[in-house]
Design an enzyme around this catalytic site. Structure first.
Site, PDB file in Angstrom:
ATOM      1  N   ASP A 191      -8.982  -4.682  -6.217  1.00 55.52           N
ATOM      2  CA  ASP A 191      -8.562  -3.608  -5.307  1.00 55.52           C
ATOM      3  C   ASP A 191      -9.404  -2.351  -5.550  1.00 55.52           C
ATOM      4  OD1 ASP A 191      -7.205  -1.755  -3.725  1.00 55.52           O
ATOM      5  OD2 ASP A 191      -5.247  -2.613  -4.174  1.00 55.52           O
TER       6      ASP A 191
ATOM      7  N   HIS B 152      -7.686  -5.029  -1.668  1.00 54.28           N
ATOM      8  CA  HIS B 152      -6.425  -4.332  -1.407  1.00 54.28           C
ATOM      9  C   HIS B 152      -5.429  -5.198  -0.636  1.00 54.28           C
ATOM     10  CE1 HIS B 152      -3.718  -1.024  -1.150  1.00 54.28           C
ATOM     11  NE2 HIS B 152      -3.836  -0.870   0.156  1.00 54.28           N
TER      12      HIS B 152
ATOM     13  N   SER C  11       0.846  -1.185   0.000  1.00 52.87           N
ATOM     14  CA  SER C  11       0.000   0.000   0.000  1.00 52.87           C
ATOM     15  C   SER C  11       0.892   1.250   0.000  1.00 52.87           C
ATOM     16  CB  SER C  11      -0.970  -0.034   1.179  1.00 52.87           C
ATOM     17  OG  SER C  11      -1.958   0.961   1.053  1.00 52.87           O
TER      18      SER C  11
END
Length: 724
Positions: free
Chosen positions: A669, A701, A594
């Protein structure tokens, strides 16, 4: 015979010798098989000096109390709940696999929990003294985000994008009836759950009104996600407002249960502002809302009449040259309709402030540079309040109590480390679970008045006899500004030999609202980090400026300039590593997910002579493809900050790639959409650069469930292949 006996003993020693962790153990063992002993789902019984928690079989609710000198006793069983429900609903079949993990004390004699029956789901209020059901409401199996009214006679829940209220007698009322899926009512997924938003519906204290978010995202562009699970792949559109583009429009609506009337709060201003800190007054008359402009640098705390929706007044305003980030509802002082606690970092650290409802600041309750991480409870008379806050440059967590009138703060816990604390409803006792780098978990009861401690148990090291964890130490490194101390964690390879040189895996996140290095058991590391150390790597992590728990100025250096100061600090960490003779300077790799994926790829490209291998999971590659709420807070709009967006973009740096880079993305995602990595891959192709890529077709995600083992295998294998 002696020779045979010796061989037998030696074979037994080999059979019981400690082994390195398996990848499966490294993935889930930390939270399951090797979790230190603790209390499961502990809670204080309201208005008592009793704690309750689940037993080891999850079939009973146990208790310990001051009256019984903290001896363990059985308090309730699954059978108690089943029998009471069966008595009220003879035709239903209830089967509790475990005692309800999510039970909650509503008052001294009442717990709330959910139960699955043969004909539907029930929200239950249960009298623990009489062992009978006080209230139980049956709701549809597909009901989401259920919120029970304070009096226990009704439940508000969502049916797709609409709100339904179900009463105890089974009557359903459709509060909203929007057929356009772009109108979303009552959902907690408003403003993409930024600003501390974790609910979309609030009952008034008297249960007569329901306040809810109404989100209009019909004007927000559709973003396609491809579902590969069908014979012919299908497209699933989500609403994804990208930075600088049209965003959602949100209002707050009050529904009167008796009259079915709806009133919209007159939160006047630009349609794309954010509505936060939503709080009912204890007397049901007013609603307080933090109104934040889209630029996120000007907050107004406003007061509205609940019955008319009329604006009453602005209590106070907060402005900043960077950003204002409201994260918490107001907390009213017990037995007061006019005084409340407000949490803000306006003076440098997120701390408590006592205000009245005229907007007058009564007392600054902040203490030194302590950041409040969790607000706990008041004492019986509402004269003091407890909270958990930071210490030791953010490494530690301690229990504090502050007097509301004098502002005097007392630190209750003393041992350096992490104190995870729950306070009794009168503030007199605290359940403290304490750990640090040498202490797995010490659980005790603390008398907050005299700080006397009663130990309940001390957990043993769960790895003894299983595996020998590599040595770990916490280190301090000076930031690139030449003055700010940064917290780091160094895990040495197994069987460490200072005369050898080892490859390095740097694990990085680096963004706001995350702290990777803590003074707790395992030092804040995941067991996978220790697994990699067992494979022969030095594993290093640094919390750079921009990360959590160190105050406003520590974080806000990232504003309009994401990645720059963060990388500068990480390179100071690299200088530290290179100063160690046991580090192989030619074999340094970096891994992150991320924001950490953004950091890992940024470091690979901007410092390509340092990093030989990188793994970037779910990476932000170009911040103009990220969403409005988070992206614009830190970067402003692309049209307002083109230089910052250009510097942070890794797509236009693809030609700088030298080492081996693996990008990993979830095809579903909806946080960092796959377009990010696709743009980067395309740029690598154009630049003639080889890059590795892996897609998880069904994951969003994060890669969860059993596939997490597959992910960790892939990470370990990639470093093994290209770094060693």
């Amino acid at each position: 015979m002696k020779k045979l006996l010796l061989l037998f003993l030696l074979s037994g020693m080999v059979a019981t010798a400690q082994q390195n962790l398996t990848i499966e153990q490294a993935t889930y063992g930390q939270y399951q098989a090797y979790a230190p002993k603790s209390l499961t789902a502990p809670q204080w019984r309201k208005d008592s000096k009793t704690i309750t928690y689940l037993d080891n079989t999850y079939s009973k609710l146990m208790s310990r109390s001051e009256d019984s000198k903290w001896e363990e006793k059985t308090f309730l069983t699954k059978q108690d709940l089943t029998s009471a429900l069966k008595s009220k609903y003879p035709s239903e079949f209830f089967n509790f696999q475990i005692f309800p993990y999510q039970y909650k004390w509503e008052d001294k004699n009442t717990i709330a929990f959910k139960a699955a029956g043969s004909n539907g789901n029930y929200l239950v209020l249960f009298d623990v003294e009489k062992k009978e059901v006080k209230h139980a409401i049956a709701i549809a199996a597909d009901a989401s985000q259920q919120v029970m009214a304070p009096n226990g006679t009704a439940v508000a829940w969502l049916k797709e994008n609409n709100i339904v209220i179900t009463t105890e007698n089974g009557q359903n009322t459709n509060v909203t009836n929007d057929t356009d899926k772009g109108i979303v009512n009552g959902s907690d997924y408003v403003h993409r759950q930024e600003f501390g938003i974790n609910k979309g519906m609030w009952w008034s204290p008297d249960s007569k009104m329901l306040l809810y978010y109404r989100k209009d995202e019909t004007m927000v562009a559709d973003y396609p996600l491809v579902d590969f699970g069908q014979r012919i792949a299908t497209e699933k559109d989500i609403k994804y407002p990208m930075a600088g583009m049209k965003s959602e429009e949100v209002t707050l609506v009050v529904y009167n249960v008796a009259s079915n009337a709806k009133t919209t709060l007159k939160t006047e201003g630009p349609k794309e502002q954010f509505l936060t800190c939503v709080t009912w007054s204890p007397d049901n008359k007013y609603i307080y809302v933090g109104v934040l402009n889209r630029e996120q640098n000007h907050l107004k705390l406003n007061k509205y009449e609940a019955t008319t929706g009329n604006f009453v007044k602005t209590l106070f305003e907060e402005q900043s040259s960077t950003y204002v980030e409201p994260l918490h509802e107001l907390t009213f002082v017990p037995n007061s309709n006019t005084e409340f606690l407000y949490r803000t970092e306006k003076d440098g650290y997120e701390q408590l402030y006592l205000y009245n409802t005229d907007g007058k600041l009564l007392k600054n309750l902040g203490y030194n540079d302590v950041v409040v991480t969790e607000l706990l409870d008041f004492d019986t008379k509402g004269k003091s309040v407890s909270y958990v806050g930071t210490a030791n440059n953010g490494l530690d967590r301690h229990l504090y109590q502050v007097n509301l009138k004098s502002g005097k703060t007392t630190q209750i816990t003393t041992g350096s480390g992490t104190h995870s604390v729950m306070v009794s409803s009168d503030g007199a006792l605290a359940l403290d679970s304490f750990s640090n780098t040498t202490t797995p978990n010490d659980v005790s009861i603390i008398n907050t008045a005299n700080k006397k401690t009663t130990s309940l148990f001390k957990a043993n090291n769960p790895y003894t006899g299983v595996t020998e964890l590599p040595k770990m130490e916490l280190v301090t490194i000076t930031a690139a500004d030449g003055k700010t101390p940064l917290n780091g964690r160094l895990i040495y390879p197994s069987n460490f030999d200072a005369n050898k040189q080892y490859p390095v895996m740097v694990y990085v996140y680096g963004g706001p609202h995350a702290q990777l290095v803590n003074n707790d058991w395992l030092g804040g590391a995941s067991l996978f980090d220790y697994y990699m150390a067992q494979q022969g790597y030095v594993v290093f992590t640094l919390d750079n400026r921009g990360s959590d728990a160190r105050g406003r100025d520590f974080e806000h250096v990232i504003h309009r300039n994401l990645g720059q100061n963060e990388m500068a600090d990480q390179m100071k960490g690299i200088e530290f590593l290179k100063s160690k003779s046991f580090v192989n300077q030619d074999k340094i790799g970096v891994y992150g997910w991320s924001f950490g994926g953004f950091m890992a790829s940024s470091l690979m490209l901007n410092h390509s002579d340092t990093f030989k291998v990188g793994i970037a999971g779910g990476p932000v590659c170009d911040w103009k493809y990220y969403e409005v709420m988070y992206g614009e807070r830190y970067m402003d709009m692309p049209q307002e900050n083109p230089e910052g967006y250009e510097k942070a973009c890794i797509v236009n740096k693809a030609n700088q790639l030298k080492g081996r880079l693996l990008m990993i993305h979830g095809a579903q995602d909806n946080v960092v959409v796959q377009q990010h990595s696709m743009e980067f891959i395309n740029a690598c192709i154009a630049a003639g650069k080889q890059v590795d890529y892996f897609l998880y077709p069904t994951h969003e995600h994060n890669v969860r469930g059993k596939d997490r083992i597959h992910l960790n295998h892939k990470i370990a294998d990639y470093f093994e292949t290209h770094l060693k």
